[in-house]
Design a protein around this motif. Structure first.
Motif, PDB file in Angstrom:
ATOM      1  N   GLN A 169       0.052   5.605 -11.687  1.00 10.15           N
ATOM      2  CA  GLN A 169      -1.061   5.755 -12.800  1.00 10.15           C
ATOM      3  C   GLN A 169      -2.639   5.714 -12.189  1.00 10.15           C
ATOM      4  OE1 GLN A 169      -0.089   2.511 -15.294  1.00 10.15           O
ATOM      5  NE2 GLN A 169       1.543   3.669 -16.316  1.00 10.15           N
ATOM      6  N   GLN A 170      -2.679   4.930 -11.129  1.00  9.12           N
ATOM      7  CA  GLN A 170      -4.057   4.868 -10.498  1.00  9.12           C
ATOM      8  C   GLN A 170      -4.491   6.071  -9.919  1.00  9.12           C
ATOM      9  OE1 GLN A 170      -4.226   1.128  -8.175  1.00  9.12           O
ATOM     10  NE2 GLN A 170      -3.550  -0.120  -9.889  1.00  9.12           N
ATOM     11  N   ASP A 171      -3.574   6.419  -8.951  1.00  9.26           N
ATOM     12  CA  ASP A 171      -4.039   7.896  -8.226  1.00  9.26           C
ATOM     13  C   ASP A 171      -2.675   8.502  -7.528  1.00  9.26           C
ATOM     14  OD1 ASP A 171      -4.591   9.708  -6.186  1.00  9.26           O
ATOM     15  OD2 ASP A 171      -6.338   8.290  -5.505  1.00  9.26           O
ATOM     16  N   LYS A 172      -2.177   9.505  -8.273  1.00 12.65           N
ATOM     17  CA  LYS A 172      -0.845  10.031  -8.035  1.00 12.65           C
ATOM     18  C   LYS A 172      -0.936  10.712  -6.603  1.00 12.65           C
ATOM     19  CE  LYS A 172       2.567  13.091 -10.038  1.00 12.65           C
ATOM     20  NZ  LYS A 172       2.923  13.932 -11.200  1.00 12.65           N
ATOM     21  N   THR A 173      -1.988  11.232  -6.247  1.00 16.83           N
ATOM     22  CA  THR A 173      -2.164  11.974  -5.034  1.00 16.83           C
ATOM     23  C   THR A 173      -2.155  11.038  -3.832  1.00 16.83           C
ATOM     24  OG1 THR A 173      -3.675  13.739  -5.912  1.00 16.83           O
ATOM     25  CG2 THR A 173      -3.633  13.489  -3.677  1.00 16.83           C
ATOM     26  N   GLN A 174      -2.680   9.854  -4.120  1.00 16.82           N
ATOM     27  CA  GLN A 174      -2.467   8.820  -3.272  1.00 16.82           C
ATOM     28  C   GLN A 174      -1.126   8.257  -2.969  1.00 16.82           C
ATOM     29  OE1 GLN A 174      -4.465   5.077  -3.731  1.00 16.82           O
ATOM     30  NE2 GLN A 174      -4.980   4.833  -1.699  1.00 16.82           N
ATOM     31  N   PHE A 175      -0.380   7.940  -4.150  1.00 15.57           N
ATOM     32  CA  PHE A 175       0.957   7.640  -4.162  1.00 15.57           C
ATOM     33  C   PHE A 175       1.803   8.605  -3.306  1.00 15.57           C
ATOM     34  CE2 PHE A 175       5.094   8.437  -6.280  1.00 15.57           C
ATOM     35  CZ  PHE A 175       5.745   7.353  -6.045  1.00 15.57           C
ATOM     36  N   GLU A 176       1.704  10.129  -3.678  1.00 15.18           N
ATOM     37  CA  GLU A 176       2.542  10.863  -2.994  1.00 15.18           C
ATOM     38  C   GLU A 176       2.022  10.814  -1.419  1.00 15.18           C
ATOM     39  OE1 GLU A 176       4.881  12.861  -4.093  1.00 15.18           O
ATOM     40  OE2 GLU A 176       4.349  12.244  -6.081  1.00 15.18           O
ATOM     41  N   THR A 177       0.949  10.580  -0.934  1.00 16.44           N
ATOM     42  CA  THR A 177       0.542  10.416   0.414  1.00 16.44           C
ATOM     43  C   THR A 177       1.251   9.234   1.186  1.00 16.44           C
ATOM     44  OG1 THR A 177      -1.665  11.829   0.268  1.00 16.44           O
ATOM     45  CG2 THR A 177      -1.089  10.370   2.025  1.00 16.44           C
ATOM     46  N   LEU A 178       1.280   8.170   0.186  1.00 20.61           N
ATOM     47  CA  LEU A 178       1.545   6.790   1.020  1.00 20.61           C
ATOM     48  C   LEU A 178       3.050   6.727   1.119  1.00 20.61           C
ATOM     49  CD1 LEU A 178      -0.714   4.138  -0.665  1.00 20.61           C
ATOM     50  CD2 LEU A 178      -0.844   5.237   1.515  1.00 20.61           C
ATOM     51  N   THR A 179       3.882   7.515   0.036  1.00 25.60           N
ATOM     52  CA  THR A 179       5.056   7.336  -0.134  1.00 25.60           C
ATOM     53  C   THR A 179       6.017   8.363   0.752  1.00 25.60           C
ATOM     54  OG1 THR A 179       5.333   8.525  -2.352  1.00 25.60           O
ATOM     55  CG2 THR A 179       5.403   6.024  -2.292  1.00 25.60           C
ATOM     56  N   ASP A 180       5.042   9.288   1.494  1.00 24.83           N
ATOM     57  CA  ASP A 180       5.716  10.268   2.230  1.00 24.83           C
ATOM     58  C   ASP A 180       5.415  10.062   3.685  1.00 24.83           C
ATOM     59  OD1 ASP A 180       7.024  12.644   2.952  1.00 24.83           O
ATOM     60  OD2 ASP A 180       5.488  14.056   2.026  1.00 24.83           O
ATOM     61  N   VAL A 181       6.018  11.036   4.732  1.00 26.42           N
ATOM     62  CA  VAL A 181       5.792  10.378   6.249  1.00 26.42           C
ATOM     63  C   VAL A 181       4.284  10.654   6.560  1.00 26.42           C
ATOM     64  CG1 VAL A 181       8.073  11.166   6.584  1.00 26.42           C
ATOM     65  CG2 VAL A 181       6.284  12.934   6.820  1.00 26.42           C
ATOM     66  N   ALA A 182       3.846   9.956   7.575  1.00 23.22           N
ATOM     67  CA  ALA A 182       2.507  10.201   8.205  1.00 23.22           C
ATOM     68  C   ALA A 182       2.503  11.542   9.206  1.00 23.22           C
ATOM     69  CB  ALA A 182       2.066   9.061   8.688  1.00 23.22           C
ATOM     70  N   THR A 183       1.766  12.524   9.249  1.00 23.21           N
ATOM     71  CA  THR A 183       1.937  13.431  10.074  1.00 23.21           C
ATOM     72  C   THR A 183       1.597  13.197  11.509  1.00 23.21           C
ATOM     73  OG1 THR A 183       0.863  15.292   8.386  1.00 23.21           O
ATOM     74  CG2 THR A 183       0.715  15.513  10.683  1.00 23.21           C
ATOM     75  N   ALA A 184       0.731  12.335  11.874  1.00 25.92           N
ATOM     76  CA  ALA A 184       0.527  11.606  13.250  1.00 25.92           C
ATOM     77  C   ALA A 184       1.541  10.864  13.761  1.00 25.92           C
ATOM     78  CB  ALA A 184      -0.883  10.652  13.269  1.00 25.92           C
ATOM     79  N   THR A 185       2.288  10.254  12.697  1.00 27.99           N
ATOM     80  CA  THR A 185       3.408   9.571  13.146  1.00 27.99           C
ATOM     81  C   THR A 185       4.628  10.369  13.278  1.00 27.99           C
ATOM     82  OG1 THR A 185       2.867   7.522  11.819  1.00 27.99           O
ATOM     83  CG2 THR A 185       4.941   7.302  12.634  1.00 27.99           C
ATOM     84  N   VAL A 186       4.928  11.411  12.724  1.00 36.59           N
ATOM     85  CA  VAL A 186       5.930  12.467  12.943  1.00 36.59           C
ATOM     86  C   VAL A 186       5.719  12.819  14.342  1.00 36.59           C
ATOM     87  CG1 VAL A 186       6.807  14.681  12.257  1.00 36.59           C
ATOM     88  CG2 VAL A 186       6.422  12.763  10.510  1.00 36.59           C
ATOM     89  N   ASP A 187       4.544  13.371  14.548  1.00 35.80           N
ATOM     90  CA  ASP A 187       3.975  14.066  15.912  1.00 35.80           C
ATOM     91  C   ASP A 187       4.466  13.198  17.076  1.00 35.80           C
ATOM     92  OD1 ASP A 187       3.266  16.344  14.418  1.00 35.80           O
ATOM     93  OD2 ASP A 187       1.246  16.185  14.701  1.00 35.80           O
ATOM     94  N   ALA A 188       3.830  11.897  17.057  1.00 36.79           N
ATOM     95  CA  ALA A 188       4.265  10.810  17.978  1.00 36.79           C
ATOM     96  C   ALA A 188       5.404  10.722  18.213  1.00 36.79           C
ATOM     97  CB  ALA A 188       3.199   9.422  17.486  1.00 36.79           C
ATOM     98  N   THR A 189       6.172  10.596  17.294  1.00 37.38           N
ATOM     99  CA  THR A 189       7.754  10.492  17.275  1.00 37.38           C
ATOM    100  C   THR A 189       8.551  11.476  18.391  1.00 37.38           C
ATOM    101  OG1 THR A 189       7.921   9.103  15.177  1.00 37.38           O
ATOM    102  CG2 THR A 189       9.930   9.929  16.099  1.00 37.38           C
ATOM    103  N   PHE A 190       8.194  12.707  17.713  1.00 34.92           N
ATOM    104  CA  PHE A 190       8.689  13.799  18.481  1.00 34.92           C
ATOM    105  C   PHE A 190       8.254  13.736  20.013  1.00 34.92           C
ATOM    106  CE2 PHE A 190       8.756  16.389  14.580  1.00 34.92           C
ATOM    107  CZ  PHE A 190      10.263  17.041  14.719  1.00 34.92           C
ATOM    108  N   ALA A 191       6.767  13.422  20.119  1.00 33.89           N
ATOM    109  CA  ALA A 191       6.625  13.446  21.602  1.00 33.89           C
ATOM    110  C   ALA A 191       7.171  12.216  22.245  1.00 33.89           C
ATOM    111  CB  ALA A 191       5.066  13.231  21.612  1.00 33.89           C
ATOM    112  N   GLN A 192       7.279  10.846  21.596  1.00 33.38           N
ATOM    113  CA  GLN A 192       7.891  10.036  22.157  1.00 33.38           C
ATOM    114  C   GLN A 192       9.453  10.139  22.702  1.00 33.38           C
ATOM    115  OE1 GLN A 192       8.299   6.384  19.778  1.00 33.38           O
ATOM    116  NE2 GLN A 192       9.383   5.226  21.058  1.00 33.38           N
TER     117      GLN A 192
END
Length: 246
Positions: A169-192
């Motif tokens: 209700q407050q910010d649907k775009t932020q909700f979608e961002t927070l509940t999805d994966v973080a791009t930097a974390t995905v990249d770091a996981t592939f590299a790790q």
């Protein structure tokens, strides 16, 4: 030759049709697979292996049938069933893998995860996750009477739904961002892990993402949930398909 991947079934007594769909999938398809991987949230909630629920007994029986047919069943705990333990795993004939886990899939290394570790933008959830994965916290929780644990799980689900509803209700775009994966974390996981394929669930956003990490072609495959229908990833030596079970 087919290996099957499922996750986020959220099985519960309140959703018998989906439990029946799971049973049919296990009996008709999983018994013929090379292996079956369940990447977390098999149950809507799991408060300990001493829970005598009919849903738990039914699921254990169906999984055991697949294992008895000679099909390895591998399980990664999710955020709803992180308390699923060795007793239930033995009862069901499945093996619990760490999260994350690297497996060989037709000669190719693949990283398997439930997926919540990739959602690092939701710092409140990550703090809760760290707390509830602490062995001391789990021992204290499991020492409580079953009724108290079930009440806590119901309260936690209600609080989570209210929190997510408020964010939408407050910010649907932020909700979608927070509940999805973080791009930097995905990249770091592939590299790790030095791998080029990740398979996970958790976000309920089924898709096959092609991306480039450190000049390497990579793929992140997201399994779908089973709230309205089933979702399965079928992998063969030279092909894969992410499909819905109608």
């Amino acid at each position: 030759m087919t290996t099957l991947f499922i996750s986020d079934l959220h099985l519960a007594a309140e959703r018998p049709a989906v439990t029946e769909l799971f049973g049919a999938f296990m009996q008709k398809e999983a018994t013929r697979a090379d292996a079956l991987y369940i990447l977390g949230d098999l149950f809507e909630a799991w408060v300990g292996d001493d829970d005598p629920s009919e849903t738990g007994a039914y699921v254990a029986a169906r999984v055991c049938e697949v294992a008895d047919a000679g099909v390895p069943v591998l399980f990664i705990r999710g955020n709803r069933d992180f308390l699923l333990g060795d007793a239930f795993a033995r009862r069901a004939g499945m093996r619990i893998l760490p999260d994350p886990a690297v497996v060989m899939l037709y000669g190719k290394p693949v990283l398997l995860m439930h997926g919540d570790l990739l959602c690092t933008g939701d710092t409140a959830y990550q703090a809760f996750r760290a707390q509830t994965r602490n062995p001391a916290w789990q021992a204290q929780f499991l020492s409580q009477p079953l009724a108290a644990r079930l009440a806590f799980a119901a309260q936690a689900r209600a609080a989570s739904a209210a929190h997510q509803g408020g964010m939408k209700q407050q910010d649907k775009t932020q909700f979608e961002t927070l509940t999805d994966v973080a791009t930097a974390t995905v990249d770091a996981t592939f590299a790790q892990f030095g791998i080029h394929t990740i398979i996970h669930g958790h976000t309920h956003r089924p898709a096959m993402h092609d991306l480039t990490v450190d000049d390497h072609a990579c793929q992140r495959i997201v399994l779908g949930d089973w709230y309205e229908q089933g979702s399965v990833l079928r992998v063969e030596p030279d092909a894969m398909a992410l499909e819905a079970l109608l």
